[in-house]
Write an enzyme that holds these catalytic residues in place. Structure first.
Site, PDB file in Angstrom:
ATOM      1  CB  CYS A 153      52.716  38.932  26.885  1.00  0.00           C
ATOM      2  SG  CYS A 153      51.388  39.360  28.028  1.00  0.00           S
ATOM      3  CB  CYS A 155      50.552  40.114  31.430  1.00  0.00           C
ATOM      4  SG  CYS A 155      51.027  38.360  31.333  1.00  0.00           S
ATOM      5  CG  ASP A 171      23.031  39.372  29.505  1.00  0.00           C
ATOM      6  OD1 ASP A 171      22.008  39.853  28.967  1.00  0.00           O
ATOM      7  OD2 ASP A 171      23.599  38.357  29.097  1.00  0.00           O
ATOM      8  CG  HIS A 230      48.839  35.384  29.307  1.00  0.00           C
ATOM      9  ND1 HIS A 230      49.872  36.120  28.768  1.00  0.00           N
ATOM     10  CD2 HIS A 230      48.267  34.714  28.266  1.00  0.00           C
ATOM     11  CE1 HIS A 230      49.935  35.892  27.460  1.00  0.00           C
ATOM     12  NE2 HIS A 230      48.975  35.046  27.142  1.00  0.00           N
ATOM     13  CB  CYS A 255      54.414  37.154  29.962  1.00  0.00           C
ATOM     14  SG  CYS A 255      53.155  36.154  29.147  1.00  0.00           S
ATOM     15  CG  ASP A 265      29.568  39.649  26.718  1.00  0.00           C
ATOM     16  OD1 ASP A 265      29.395  38.627  27.412  1.00  0.00           O
ATOM     17  OD2 ASP A 265      28.781  39.982  25.796  1.00  0.00           O
TER      18      ASP A 265
END
Length: 398
Positions: free
Chosen positions: A322, A324, A102, A353, A327, A284
C-alpha cells in the site's frame, strides 16, 4: 489554500468503454454535473456532509471521485434550507466533485420513531429530537433539489429481512408507485428551474426482497420509467450471500447496458469483486470507515485486526503493497498503541488506509477489465485474500 471549483458541466452521459466477455464485468465513464467518474467505482459514505475523520482534500488525494450524503440526516440537521442558503451541498462541505444523495428512506424505516407508511408517504418522528416529520416522494425530490446533488435517489421502501412474500410484493408495488410520482416531481422541478446550468441525474431503485419474480417485476416496471440509471436496493440487510448475488444477477441481466448500475449498501471487498463480475458499476457502504474506527484494516491479504496483541511489536506497515500515507509512515505496532491509548489520531490513520485500499481495489479491477485479464485478476485476488467471517457490513450510519 485550495480554491473551490464552481465550474460544472451540463450533459449526462454514461459510456460503456469495455465489457469482459467471460464475466460481464464492465469498465465505464459517467459524466455528471460536477465531473466524470470512472467505473466500477466505490463511493465513500459522507452521511452528514462529511466522511468521518477525513477532509475533502485528503479524499481527493486518495483518488475519491464521488461521495454519498444522506437526505434524512441532513433534512433533520442542519436542515436543507440552511444548505440551500449556503449555495448547496458542494459549497457547504467544500467538495467540488460529484455527490450522490440517498433518499433517506432506509433511515426512516431503521432509525426514526413511530414510523407509519401510507400511500402518501411516511410519517415518522426524528430520532434526534422526536419532532414529527413527513416524507413523500415529492417532498424528498424537493429536499434533494435543495441539497444540489449530482445524483438523486427516489423515496423507496426497503423491506426488512426476512419478510413474507406478500409483504415484499406490496412493498415493491408501493416503491414502483412512488417511483412514478418521483419522476413527475423531478420533471416539475426541472420545468421550474429552466435556467439551471446543469440538471441532476435521477436513478430508479429496484426492490423485491429475495424473491426472484418480484425482482423481475420491479426491474421491468422501473426500467420503463426512463431513469438516468438504476439502483438495486434492499440487499445486504441480513440475507445470505448466495441470495444477495442471485438477486443481483437476476436484476443486472435485465437492466439496460447503456446506463449505470448501482448496488446500494455493499460492502466487503470480496462482495465488490463478485458484484463487479455480475456487471455492477457503482457501490457505497460505511464499512471501510466504520471498521477502520474499530481497528479493522483491509489489506490485499484480507482484513487485519490491528488491536490484536500479536501486533504489539510488529513494525511492518499495515500492508507492504500500500502507498497510502498511513502505510508509508507508521507501523502496526504504533497503530495498536494509539488504539490502546484511546488517541483519536488512529481513527484518521485507519480511515485513510481503508479508503485508499478501496479506491485501489476498484482501480485495479477497472484496469484488469480494460486489459482483458479480469478472470485472471479475480483468481489472483482470491489466492491472496483471506475472507474474514467476523467483518460485518453495517448500514445504519447511512
Amino acid at each position: 489554500p485550495h480554491k473551490f471549483n464552481q465550474e460544472i458541466s451540463v450533459d449526462f452521459e454514461f459510456e460503456l468503454i469495455h465489457e469482459d466477455k467471460a464475466t460481464g464485468a464492465r469498465a465505464g465513464r459517467m459524466t455528471t454535473p460536477h465531473g466524470t467518474v470512472d467505473t466500477p467505482v466505490f463511493v465513500p459514505v459522507g452521511t452528514q456532509a462529511t466522511v468521518k475523520t477525513l477532509s475533502p482534500h485528503e479524499l481527493k488525494e486518495m483518488g475519491v471521485g464521488m461521495l454519498l450524503a444522506n437526505t434524512y440526516h441532513l433534512a433533520l440537521r442542519p436542515g436543507t434550507a440552511i444548505i440551500k442558503e449556503g449555495e448547496g451541498l458542494h459549497r457547504f462541505m467544500h467538495w467540488d466533485r460529484p455527490i450522490l444523495t440517498d433518499s433517506g428512506g432506509y433511515q426512516v424505516f431503521s432509525l426514526a420513531r413511530l414510523c407509519k407508511i401510507s400511500e402518501e408517504g411516511v410519517h415518522f418522528q426524528s430520532h434526534i429530537d422526536g419532532s414529527r416529520r413527513f416524507f413523500s416522494p415529492e417532498a424528498v425530490i424537493g429536499l434533494e433539489k435543495d441539497l444540489g446533488a449530482d445524483i438523486i435517489m427516489p423515496l423507496d421502501e426497503c423491506p426488512p429481512y426476512p419478510c413474507e412474500y406478500d409483504y415484499a410484493g406490496q412493498s415493491m408495488e408501493l416503491t414502483t408507485r412512488w417511483a412514478k410520482r418521483s419522476k413527475e416531481a423531478f420533471a416539475e422541478c426541472l420545468d421550474k428551474n429552466k435556467t439551471r446550468s446543469a440538471r441532476p441525474l435521477h436513478f430508479g431503485i429496484v426492490q423485491g426482497s429475495v424473491y426472484a419474480d418480484l425482482r423481475r417485476q420491479s426491474t421491468e416496471a422501473v426500467t420503463s420509467l426512463d431513469f438516468d440509471g438504476f439502483a438495486i436496493g434492499g440487499l445486504s440487510v441480513g440475507e445470505s450471500k448466495p441470495e444477495m448475488f442471485a438477486m443481483t444477477a437476476g436484476v443486472t441481466d435485465r437492466l439496460p447496458k447503456n446506463q449505470p448500475r448501482y448496488l446500494m449498501g455493499v460492502g466487503k471487498p470480496e462482495d465488490l469483486v463478485e458484484a463487479v463480475k455480475l456487471g455492477v458499476d457503482m457501490f457505497d457502504c460505511v464499512l471501510p470507515t466504520r471498521n477502520a474506527r474499530h481497528g479493522i484494516l483491509f489489506t490485499w491479504n484480507g482484513a487485519l485486526h490491528v488491536k490484536a496483541g500479536r501486533y504489539k511489536d510488529d513494525f511492518q506497515p499495515v500492508d507492504a503493497r500500500c502507498q497510502c500515507y498511513t502505510c508509508q509512515t507508521f507501523t502496526r505496532a504504533y497503530l495498536r498503541h494509539l488504539f490502546n491509548a484511546g488517541e483519536v489520531l488512529v481513527m484518521r490513520l485507519a480511515s485513510i488506509h481503508n479508503i485508499y485500499f478501496y479506491q485501489q481495489l476498484m482501480s485495479s479491477m477497472r484496469q484488469a477489465i480494460l486489459d482483458d485479464r479480469f478472470p485472471a485478476w479475480v483468481s489472483d485476488f482470491y489466492n491472496r485474500y483471506e475472507i474474514s467471517p467476523s467483518v460485518k457490513t453495517e448500514r445504519l450510519e447511512k
